[in-house]
Design a protein around this motif. Structure first.
Motif, PDB file in Angstrom:
ATOM      1  N   ALA A  41       8.770  95.382  47.287  1.00  0.00           N
ATOM      2  CA  ALA A  41      10.058  94.848  46.823  1.00  0.00           C
ATOM      3  C   ALA A  41      10.957  95.957  46.283  1.00  0.00           C
ATOM      4  O   ALA A  41      12.177  95.942  46.510  1.00  0.00           O
ATOM      5  N   GLY A  45      14.503  96.810  47.720  1.00  0.00           N
ATOM      6  CA  GLY A  45      15.619  96.635  46.799  1.00  0.00           C
ATOM      7  C   GLY A  45      16.441  97.901  46.622  1.00  0.00           C
ATOM      8  O   GLY A  45      17.683  97.850  46.578  1.00  0.00           O
ATOM      9  N   LEU A  48      18.531  98.304  49.639  1.00  0.00           N
ATOM     10  CA  LEU A  48      19.616  97.330  49.666  1.00  0.00           C
ATOM     11  C   LEU A  48      20.726  97.694  48.697  1.00  0.00           C
ATOM     12  O   LEU A  48      21.895  97.348  48.903  1.00  0.00           O
ATOM     13  N   GLY A  49      20.385  98.405  47.628  1.00  0.00           N
ATOM     14  CA  GLY A  49      21.404  98.756  46.646  1.00  0.00           C
ATOM     15  C   GLY A  49      22.416  99.774  47.144  1.00  0.00           C
ATOM     16  O   GLY A  49      23.570  99.776  46.689  1.00  0.00           O
ATOM     17  N   TRP A  80      22.501  95.832  55.592  1.00  0.00           N
ATOM     18  CA  TRP A  80      21.101  96.225  55.386  1.00  0.00           C
ATOM     19  C   TRP A  80      20.215  95.682  56.496  1.00  0.00           C
ATOM     20  O   TRP A  80      19.352  96.389  57.011  1.00  0.00           O
ATOM     21  N   TYR A 192       8.099  93.555  50.814  1.00  0.00           N
ATOM     22  CA  TYR A 192       9.270  93.991  51.579  1.00  0.00           C
ATOM     23  C   TYR A 192       9.886  92.817  52.335  1.00  0.00           C
ATOM     24  O   TYR A 192      11.109  92.647  52.364  1.00  0.00           O
ATOM     25  N   VAL A 195      12.010  90.367  50.141  1.00  0.00           N
ATOM     26  CA  VAL A 195      13.393  90.802  49.926  1.00  0.00           C
ATOM     27  C   VAL A 195      14.207  90.642  51.205  1.00  0.00           C
ATOM     28  O   VAL A 195      15.376  90.233  51.172  1.00  0.00           O
TER      29      VAL A 195
END
Length: 498
Positions: A41, A45, A48-49, A80, A192, A195
């Protein structure tokens, strides 16, 4: 002296099950699951940020409010997913029609995939360290029990039997205890994918829409390939890395089929392949940069004509940056020979470039060579795969030299070119996957197919690196080992560490 309560002469040696390992305690399994899910995750994450920050920054400085911050975040989630190769749908007009968008900006998907790769590599290393520690503990316990048997004989045991037990040959070493990293790797993928599923559900609405049923299979494939590569890169395709059941089945195969798994320098093949892939992609990036620099004025005029605002031009530059790895892969395919297509059945190779459709105005497309036959300048791109083959052969031979310098068993003269062949095949497989990930579609018309042919690119990479790597590995193996035999290990190509 009083006799101990438990007679060590009656203690059995530690038993080893050649089949499946006993289940781990519940607490250990919970810790493994928690750490794996958290690692997966976090990798997803953090990746994705990056697009979320870029899209939100563009929304803040842009004069057009658009759909607000929620729409910007939906666009970031869609980007993403697009970076992972998921095909999105774009609304084409007021009639509600859609067109597919499947050209992935590889730079967006590179960070989360790399983080997942590193997590898989660390999990494999931790499992091997635990396996080595338990193997050492079992060996020490077996030695202690054997010494106790000689000091405290069982009932009816004679002095001759004790002497024979003290001097008998050691038993065959037990198989590794099998601290497999596969449970951790599976939980990494689960974190993974959790998310990824959330991003797909969140991006189900907006200008770029994702369909979760179509996105999840692609994410599952990427997770599986990434964790496999991370485990592989931790030391190669070795027998000890496989689950206990697979290891037991592998021992029943003929010796020739088990050779790649039991080779002492098994990690040299993937490392040689990594060198070859790096040289190919680096050479492709140089070709793309040189072509773009030659047509720099056209690229600048295209950028200025696209948008007259500073935020608009900045977003175009960011998109060009996100597509820069795609350009490097296409340049590598151009150097290998199969080339790529720029839409509508066009062909772009070092020998000929023909069939261009009416392409949209975009700065990176200015790097395309003009239509017509190639020239000696374009033919010189063949030096890139030759250099990749030399790198593969040198890395395969360097493994033999370092094995001698470290005091490990030195591979035979035929095993070094076999390692180079192994590396060439892995390089071809890697280029097949990379080429497949770098292409896609931007609609249903002239731009329905963009990028290189994956199978042709992979086959060409394996052929080029194998043809140049095998003789290089054989020659360097004989030369470096001859020098180290007569002059010592310090005369080799690089300092070796034990």
């Amino acid at each position: 002296m009083s006799r101990p309560l438990a007679d060590p002469g009656l203690l059995p040696l530690p038993a080893h099950d050649h089949g499946a390992d006993p289940p781990a305690p519940l607490g250990e399994r919970l810790r493994t699951a928690t750490a794996g899910v958290a690692g997966g995750a976090v990798a997803a994450g953090l990746g994705l940020g990056v697009p979320a920050v870029a899209v939100l920054a563009h929304w803040i400085v842009s004069a057009d409010p658009g759909a607000g911050p929620e729409g910007a975040l939906r666009t970031a989630a869609a980007l993403w997913l697009l970076g992972h190769g998921a095909e999105l749908l774009r609304t084409t007009g007021v009639d509600g029609g859609t067109a597919p968008v499947g050209l992935p900006p590889l730079l967006i998907g590179l960070l989360p995939v790399w983080l997942l790769y590193r997590s898989a590599q660390r999990a494999t290393d931790a499992a091997e360290q635990a396996e080595a520690a338990e193997a050492a503990a079992l060996a020490e316990a077996a030695l202690a029990v054997r010494v106790a048997r000689t000091e405290y004989p069982g009932p009816g045991e004679t002095a001759g039997a004790r002497h024979a037990a003290r001097h008998r040959a050691p038993a065959e070493p037990p198989p590794p205890p099998g601290h497999s990293a596969f449970p951790t790797l599976a939980w990494l993928c689960a974190g993974y994918l959790a998310v990824g599923l959330g991003a797909a559900l969140y991006a189900d609405e907006g200008p770029l829409r994702a369909e979760p049923a179509a996105v999840l299979p692609r994410l599952c494939a990427i997770c599986a390939v990434t964790v496999l590569c991370g485990t592989w890169a931790a030391g190669g395709l070795a027998e000890r890395r496989l689950p206990p059941g697979v290891r037991a089945a592998l021992r029943r195969l003929p010796r020739a089929l088990r050779a790649p798994f039991t080779y002492p320098e098994a990690g040299a093949g993937p490392r040689a392949a990594a060198r070859g892939v790096a040289v190919l992609l680096g050479g492709g990036a140089l070709l793309a940069a040189a072509s773009l620099a030659a047509d720099g004025i056209e690229a600048r005029d295209t950028l200025l004509a696209l948008d007259g605002t500073v935020p608009g031009r900045a977003s175009v530059l960011l998109l060009c940056l996100a597509l820069a790895p795609n350009a490097a892969v296409w340049g590598a395919a151009y150097a290998l020979g199969p080339g790529f297509t720029a839409g509508a059945g066009s062909t772009v190779t070092a020998l000929v470039a023909t069939g261009y459709p009416e392409l949209p105005a975009f700065p990176l497309l200015a790097a395309l060579p003009p239509e017509g036959p190639g020239s000696p300048l374009t033919w010189a791109a063949g030096a890139v795969p030759v250099a990749a083959g030399l790198a593969v052969g040198r890395r395969a031979a360097l493994a033999a030299y370092r094995a001698r310098a470290a005091g490990r068993p030195v591979p035979a003269w035929w095993q070094t070119p076999l390692t180079a062949l192994y590396g060439a095949l892995v390089c071809g497989l890697a280029m097949t996957l990379i080429a497949a990930a770098s292409g896609g579609t931007l609609g249903t018309g002239a731009l329905a197919r963009l990028g290189p042919d994956a199978w042709a690119t992979g086959a060409a990479a394996a052929a080029w690196t194998g043809a140049a790597g095998l003789p290089t590995a054989l020659v360097l193996h004989g030369w470096w080992l001859r020098r180290s035999r007569w002059r010592g290990p310090e005369s080799g190509p690089a300092p070796a560490t034990a």
